[in-house]
Enzyme design. Structure first.
Site, PDB file in Angstrom:
ATOM      1  N   SER A   1     -12.646  -6.152   2.985  1.00  0.00           N
ATOM      2  CA  SER A   1     -13.824  -5.797   2.177  1.00  0.00           C
ATOM      3  C   SER A   1     -15.104  -6.383   2.753  1.00  0.00           C
ATOM      4  O   SER A   1     -15.927  -6.956   2.025  1.00  0.00           O
ATOM      5  CB  SER A   1     -13.654  -6.242   0.715  1.00  0.00           C
ATOM      6  OG  SER A   1     -12.570  -5.593   0.113  1.00  0.00           O
ATOM      7  N   PRO A   2     -15.323  -6.244   4.069  1.00  0.00           N
ATOM      8  CA  PRO A   2     -16.532  -6.817   4.680  1.00  0.00           C
ATOM      9  C   PRO A   2     -17.805  -6.107   4.245  1.00  0.00           C
ATOM     10  O   PRO A   2     -18.899  -6.622   4.452  1.00  0.00           O
ATOM     11  CB  PRO A   2     -16.288  -6.630   6.180  1.00  0.00           C
ATOM     12  CG  PRO A   2     -15.396  -5.441   6.276  1.00  0.00           C
ATOM     13  CD  PRO A   2     -14.491  -5.542   5.082  1.00  0.00           C
TER      14      PRO A   2
ATOM     15  N   HIS B   1       1.239 -11.763   1.814  1.00  0.00           N
ATOM     16  CA  HIS B   1       0.146 -11.072   1.133  1.00  0.00           C
ATOM     17  C   HIS B   1      -0.530 -11.956   0.078  1.00  0.00           C
ATOM     18  O   HIS B   1      -1.752 -11.952  -0.047  1.00  0.00           O
ATOM     19  CB  HIS B   1       0.681  -9.790   0.479  1.00  0.00           C
ATOM     20  CG  HIS B   1      -0.305  -8.685   0.422  1.00  0.00           C
ATOM     21  ND1 HIS B   1       0.036  -7.358   0.463  1.00  0.00           N
ATOM     22  CD2 HIS B   1      -1.659  -8.694   0.318  1.00  0.00           C
ATOM     23  CE1 HIS B   1      -1.055  -6.607   0.397  1.00  0.00           C
ATOM     24  NE2 HIS B   1      -2.093  -7.398   0.294  1.00  0.00           N
TER      25      HIS B   1
ATOM     26  N   GLY C   1     -18.242  -5.390   1.047  1.00  0.00           N
ATOM     27  CA  GLY C   1     -18.310  -5.615  -0.397  1.00  0.00           C
ATOM     28  C   GLY C   1     -17.731  -4.462  -1.187  1.00  0.00           C
ATOM     29  O   GLY C   1     -18.285  -4.032  -2.189  1.00  0.00           O
TER      30      GLY C   1
ATOM     31  N   PHE D   1     -20.166  -1.761  -1.673  1.00  0.00           N
ATOM     32  CA  PHE D   1     -21.439  -2.041  -2.354  1.00  0.00           C
ATOM     33  C   PHE D   1     -22.580  -2.290  -1.381  1.00  0.00           C
ATOM     34  O   PHE D   1     -23.714  -1.863  -1.603  1.00  0.00           O
ATOM     35  CB  PHE D   1     -21.267  -3.237  -3.302  1.00  0.00           C
ATOM     36  CG  PHE D   1     -22.434  -3.452  -4.218  1.00  0.00           C
ATOM     37  CD1 PHE D   1     -22.696  -2.557  -5.248  1.00  0.00           C
ATOM     38  CD2 PHE D   1     -23.275  -4.538  -4.062  1.00  0.00           C
ATOM     39  CE1 PHE D   1     -23.781  -2.746  -6.098  1.00  0.00           C
ATOM     40  CE2 PHE D   1     -24.363  -4.735  -4.904  1.00  0.00           C
ATOM     41  CZ  PHE D   1     -24.607  -3.840  -5.927  1.00  0.00           C
TER      42      PHE D   1
ATOM     43  N   TYR E   1       0.856  -1.176   0.000  1.00  0.00           N
ATOM     44  CA  TYR E   1       0.000   0.000   0.000  1.00  0.00           C
ATOM     45  C   TYR E   1       0.900   1.237   0.000  1.00  0.00           C
ATOM     46  O   TYR E   1       1.316   1.721   1.035  1.00  0.00           O
ATOM     47  CB  TYR E   1      -0.918   0.033   1.231  1.00  0.00           C
ATOM     48  CG  TYR E   1      -1.729  -1.226   1.452  1.00  0.00           C
ATOM     49  CD1 TYR E   1      -2.055  -2.078   0.403  1.00  0.00           C
ATOM     50  CD2 TYR E   1      -2.171  -1.567   2.728  1.00  0.00           C
ATOM     51  CE1 TYR E   1      -2.789  -3.236   0.620  1.00  0.00           C
ATOM     52  CE2 TYR E   1      -2.913  -2.725   2.953  1.00  0.00           C
ATOM     53  CZ  TYR E   1      -3.218  -3.556   1.895  1.00  0.00           C
ATOM     54  OH  TYR E   1      -3.947  -4.702   2.128  1.00  0.00           O
TER      55      TYR E   1
END
Length: 326
Positions: free
Chosen positions: A201-202, A122, A204, A207, A56
Site C-alpha cells: 500500500s505505498p 503473513h 495509501g 488515496f 488472496y
C-alpha cells in the site's frame, strides 16, 4: 529499472508488483487474460519482484501468477505467504509447523514452480512460538523448497526472535506518506539486522494518487469500506495530504502516484515498494516513478509538511489491527 538488495543478498527490482488486487480485496477479480497481460507487461518493463499469498483467493492469485510468469520464471523473484487458518484471513491465524508445510506444498503446485523465492509469515501467530515458525522455514530452505524467509506486519520482538533462528530477508508492512509508523521502531531494527523492507500500500490504498475523494463510492467487495481512515468524513479531512503530494507532482512534471513512490524510494536504499494495480496504464505510471528524483530540499519540505498534517482515522478496524505489530 535499477535493482535493490534486500537482506541475505536477495536482489529485486526497485519497484515490485503486488498482485493481490487482481483477484482479491478491491472488488471483482480482473479478467484472467487481462491480469496475465498486466503481469507480463510488468516483467517487460523491468519488474522482477512479484508478490502473492495463499490468502488472496485461497490459491487463486498464486495460480494466476504462476501461469503469467511461466515464460520467465527463472528470471524473477516470487514472494508468497502462509499464516491464516484455511488460507482465509477472516478466520484468524494459523502458523503451526504442519500447516506451514501444507501451504508450501500447495503454493508450489499453484505457482507451478519447484521453489518459493521468498516465503513470508503473513501475520504473527501468538499461539505458535516464533522459534518453531522460523525453524520450520529453515528446514524448508534446507530441503530446497524455499530460498528466503520474510515476515509481514510483525513487531520488533517477533522479528528479533525469528532472526536469531533464521536470518530474515525482508519485512513486508504498510508504509507510505499516509502511514509512517514503521519509522519509529521498525526501520532502525531493519537497519541494525540488515533486513530489507517491502512496503505494501505505498500509495495509501490509492488515496495518495488523488483519484479518491470524499465523494468516491467503493464496490461492495472493496476492503476500504471497513477501513476507518476511508470513511467519507475522514477522506475529506485527509485531503490536505493529497493536496501536498499534488503540488509537488506539478512542480516535478509528474503524477501524484509517482511522487508518493519516489518519496518512499528516497527514504532508504533497502526499500522496494510493491504497488498493485489492475490497469496497464497505471502500471506504466507507477514504474515512471523511478525516473522522478526528489531533491534534498523537496524531501525536507515534504517531511516538514507531513509533521504538520494530522492524519485522521485508524488504519484498520480493531479486529484487524489486533493482528499486527506482534
Amino acid at each position: 529499472m535499477k535493482t535493490r538488495t534486500l537482506g541475505q543478498n536477495l536482489e529485486v527490482s526497485e519497484l515490485g508488483l503486488g498482485c493481490m488486487g487482481l483477484t482479491f480485496g478491491y472488488g471483482p477479480a480482473t479478467n484472467e487474460k487481462d491480469a496475465i497481460d498486466l503481469i507480463q507487461k510488468a516483467y517487460d518493463l523491468g519488474i522482477t519482484l512479484f508478490d502473492t499469498a495463499e490468502a488472496y483467493s485461497q490459491g487463486g492469485n498464486e495460480t494466476l501468477l504462476g501461469k503469467a510468469v511461466k515464460p520467465f520464471r527463472d528470471k524473477i523473484v516470487i514472494a508468497t505467504k502462509f499464516g491464516f487458518l484455511d488460507g482465509d484471513a477472516s478466520k484468524g491465524v494459523d502458523s503451526r509447523p504442519e500447516r506451514i508445510r501444507t501451504v508450501v506444498e500447495n503454493s508450489l503446485k499453484y505457482l507451478e514452480t519447484d521453489v518459493i523465492d521468498l516465503l513470508y509469515q503473513h501475520r504473527v501467530d501468538p499461539n505458535v512460538a516464533m522459534e518453531d515458525v522460523a525453524g520450520t522455514v529453515k528446514d524448508l530452505i534446507a530441503e530446497g523448497k524455499v530460498k528466503h524467509f520474510g515476515m509481514s506486519e510483525a513487531g520488533v520482538e517477533s522479528i528479533t526472535k525469528a532472526h536469531a533462528v533464521l536470518p530474515v530477508t525482508a519485512l513486508q508492512s504498510e508504509y507510505s506518506m499516509f502511514w509512517r509508523e514503521p519509522e519509529n521502531e521498525i526501520l532502525p531494527l531493519l537497519e541494525e539486522l540488515n533486513i530489507g523492507f517491502v512496503p505494501f500500500s505505498p500509495l495509501g490504498k490509492g488515496f495518495l494518487t488523488g483519484a479518491i475523494t470524499d465523494k468516491t463510492k467503493f464496490d461492495d467487495n472493496d476492503f476500504r469500506n471497513v477501513v476507518p481512515r476511508f470513511s467519507e468524513e475522514n477522506r475529506k479531512a485527509n485531503q490536505e495530504l493529497v493536496d501536498l503530494v499534488k503540488a509537488v507532482a506539478i512542480e516535478n512534471n509528474a503524477t501524484s502516484a509517482q511522487v508518493a513512490l519516489s518519496w518512499l524510494l528516497a527514504q532508504k536504499s533497502y526499500i522496494a515498494p510493491i504497488p498493485g494495480t489492475t490497469k496497464i496504464h497505471r502500471l506504466e505510471e507507477n514504474i515512471g516513478a523511478v525516473n522522478v528524483h526528489l531533491n534534498e530540499d523537496e524531501l525536507n519540505r515534504i517531511d516538514l509538511a507531513l509533521k504538520q498534517i494530522q492524519i485522521v482515522g485508524e488504519r484498520y478496524p480493531a479486529s484487524l489491527q489486533a493482528r499486527v505489530g506482534k
